[in-house]
Design a protein around this motif. Structure first.
Motif, PDB file in Angstrom:
ATOM      1  N   UNK A 112       0.826  -1.215   0.000  1.00  0.00           N
ATOM      2  CA  UNK A 112       0.000   0.000   0.000  1.00  0.00           C
ATOM      3  C   UNK A 112       0.861   1.266   0.000  1.00  0.00           C
ATOM      4  N   UNK A 113       0.349   2.284  -0.664  1.00  0.00           N
ATOM      5  CA  UNK A 113       1.038   3.568  -0.743  1.00  0.00           C
ATOM      6  C   UNK A 113       0.740   4.238  -2.066  1.00  0.00           C
ATOM      7  N   UNK A 114       1.448   5.322  -2.334  1.00  0.00           N
ATOM      8  CA  UNK A 114       1.258   6.063  -3.577  1.00  0.00           C
ATOM      9  C   UNK A 114       2.602   6.240  -4.271  1.00  0.00           C
ATOM     10  N   UNK A 115       2.585   6.101  -5.583  1.00  0.00           N
ATOM     11  CA  UNK A 115       3.798   6.281  -6.374  1.00  0.00           C
ATOM     12  C   UNK A 115       3.430   6.970  -7.686  1.00  0.00           C
ATOM     13  N   UNK A 116       4.304   7.836  -8.140  1.00  0.00           N
ATOM     14  CA  UNK A 116       4.124   8.484  -9.432  1.00  0.00           C
ATOM     15  C   UNK A 116       4.988   7.756 -10.453  1.00  0.00           C
ATOM     16  N   UNK A 117       4.390   7.441 -11.578  1.00  0.00           N
ATOM     17  CA  UNK A 117       5.120   6.809 -12.679  1.00  0.00           C
ATOM     18  C   UNK A 117       5.371   7.913 -13.701  1.00  0.00           C
ATOM     19  N   UNK A 118       6.608   8.001 -14.166  1.00  0.00           N
ATOM     20  CA  UNK A 118       6.918   9.083 -15.102  1.00  0.00           C
ATOM     21  C   UNK A 118       7.862   8.625 -16.202  1.00  0.00           C
ATOM     22  N   UNK A 119       7.820   9.371 -17.297  1.00  0.00           N
ATOM     23  CA  UNK A 119       8.714   9.180 -18.436  1.00  0.00           C
ATOM     24  C   UNK A 119       8.856  10.543 -19.105  1.00  0.00           C
ATOM     25  N   UNK A 120       9.823  10.655 -20.002  1.00  0.00           N
ATOM     26  CA  UNK A 120      10.070  11.917 -20.687  1.00  0.00           C
ATOM     27  C   UNK A 120      10.104  11.671 -22.195  1.00  0.00           C
ATOM     28  N   UNK A 121       9.408  12.543 -22.937  1.00  0.00           N
ATOM     29  CA  UNK A 121       9.436  12.481 -24.399  1.00  0.00           C
ATOM     30  C   UNK A 121      10.467  13.487 -24.887  1.00  0.00           C
ATOM     31  N   UNK A 122      11.345  13.020 -25.772  1.00  0.00           N
ATOM     32  CA  UNK A 122      12.387  13.884 -26.318  1.00  0.00           C
ATOM     33  C   UNK A 122      12.318  13.894 -27.835  1.00  0.00           C
ATOM     34  N   UNK A 123      12.823  14.960 -28.412  1.00  0.00           N
ATOM     35  CA  UNK A 123      12.834  15.124 -29.862  1.00  0.00           C
ATOM     36  C   UNK A 123      14.207  14.755 -30.422  1.00  0.00           C
ATOM     37  N   UNK A 124      14.182  14.100 -31.584  1.00  0.00           N
ATOM     38  CA  UNK A 124      15.396  13.780 -32.338  1.00  0.00           C
ATOM     39  C   UNK A 124      15.136  14.240 -33.771  1.00  0.00           C
ATOM     40  N   UNK A 125      15.977  15.139 -34.271  1.00  0.00           N
ATOM     41  CA  UNK A 125      15.762  15.736 -35.588  1.00  0.00           C
ATOM     42  C   UNK A 125      16.520  15.003 -36.683  1.00  0.00           C
ATOM     43  N   UNK A 126      15.881  14.862 -37.831  1.00  0.00           N
ATOM     44  CA  UNK A 126      16.556  14.374 -39.027  1.00  0.00           C
ATOM     45  C   UNK A 126      17.487  15.482 -39.508  1.00  0.00           C
ATOM     46  N   UNK A 127      18.495  15.161 -40.329  1.00  0.00           N
ATOM     47  CA  UNK A 127      19.378  16.204 -40.868  1.00  0.00           C
ATOM     48  C   UNK A 127      18.558  17.301 -41.573  1.00  0.00           C
ATOM     49  N   UNK A 128      18.913  18.553 -41.282  1.00  0.00           N
ATOM     50  CA  UNK A 128      18.224  19.685 -41.877  1.00  0.00           C
ATOM     51  C   UNK A 128      16.994  20.143 -41.106  1.00  0.00           C
ATOM     52  N   UNK A 129      16.683  19.498 -39.994  1.00  0.00           N
ATOM     53  CA  UNK A 129      15.544  19.872 -39.156  1.00  0.00           C
ATOM     54  C   UNK A 129      16.040  20.257 -37.767  1.00  0.00           C
TER      55      UNK A 129
END
Length: 138
Positions: free
Chosen positions: A105-122
């Motif tokens: 029993x208890x509380x937990x936050x689940x998290x993740x991070x979205x990151x950007x990856x650019x193609x050449x020229x972007x």
């Protein structure tokens, strides 16, 4: 005479096979599936209540648009005593996943991070996008 014995043996074999398939298919309890929760990209900010012993799965899907690929980090729980990760990782296309088991029993936050990856020229925007869900285990 041999044909009759063969047909009888074939019918008996089919009956045994059908019984084995039926028994195997019904051996798993339906409640095991009902206790499984899946959280996705659209569940950002969601709060859920789970019971001790239940699993929660996080499936975050990467996406591409206009020369940019948005990928996810592996989901993590802030309180590993409450939610233990049994499986987790990322895929080459940028998707991320984790299965979290409600250990106590208890509380937990689940998290993740979205990151950007650019193609050449972007060029990527300079912002990262966090994802989180709160899981209360009773």
């Amino acid at each position: 005479m041999k044909a009759a014995k063969y047909a009888t043996g074939l019918m008996l074999g089919l009956a045994v096979t059908a019984t084995m398939v039926t028994t195997t298919a019904s051996a798993a309890p339906h409640s095991a599936l009902a206790d499984h929760l899946v959280l996705t990209n659209s569940d950002d900010g969601r709060s859920v209540v789970r019971s001790v012993g239940e699993d929660s799965e996080v499936r975050l899907t990467a996406y591409r648009e206009r020369g940019l690929t948005y990928t996810w980090s592996m989901p993590t729980a802030t309180n590993a005593r409450v939610l233990g990760r049994t499986v987790g990782g990322t895929r080459p296309a940028g998707d991320a996943y984790a299965v979290l088991h409600a250990d106590s029993p208890g509380t937990s936050t689940v998290s993740a991070v979205r990151q950007c990856h650019a193609d050449p020229g972007h060029v990527c925007p300079r912002a990262i996008a966090p994802w989180k869900a709160t899981i209360e285990v009773r």
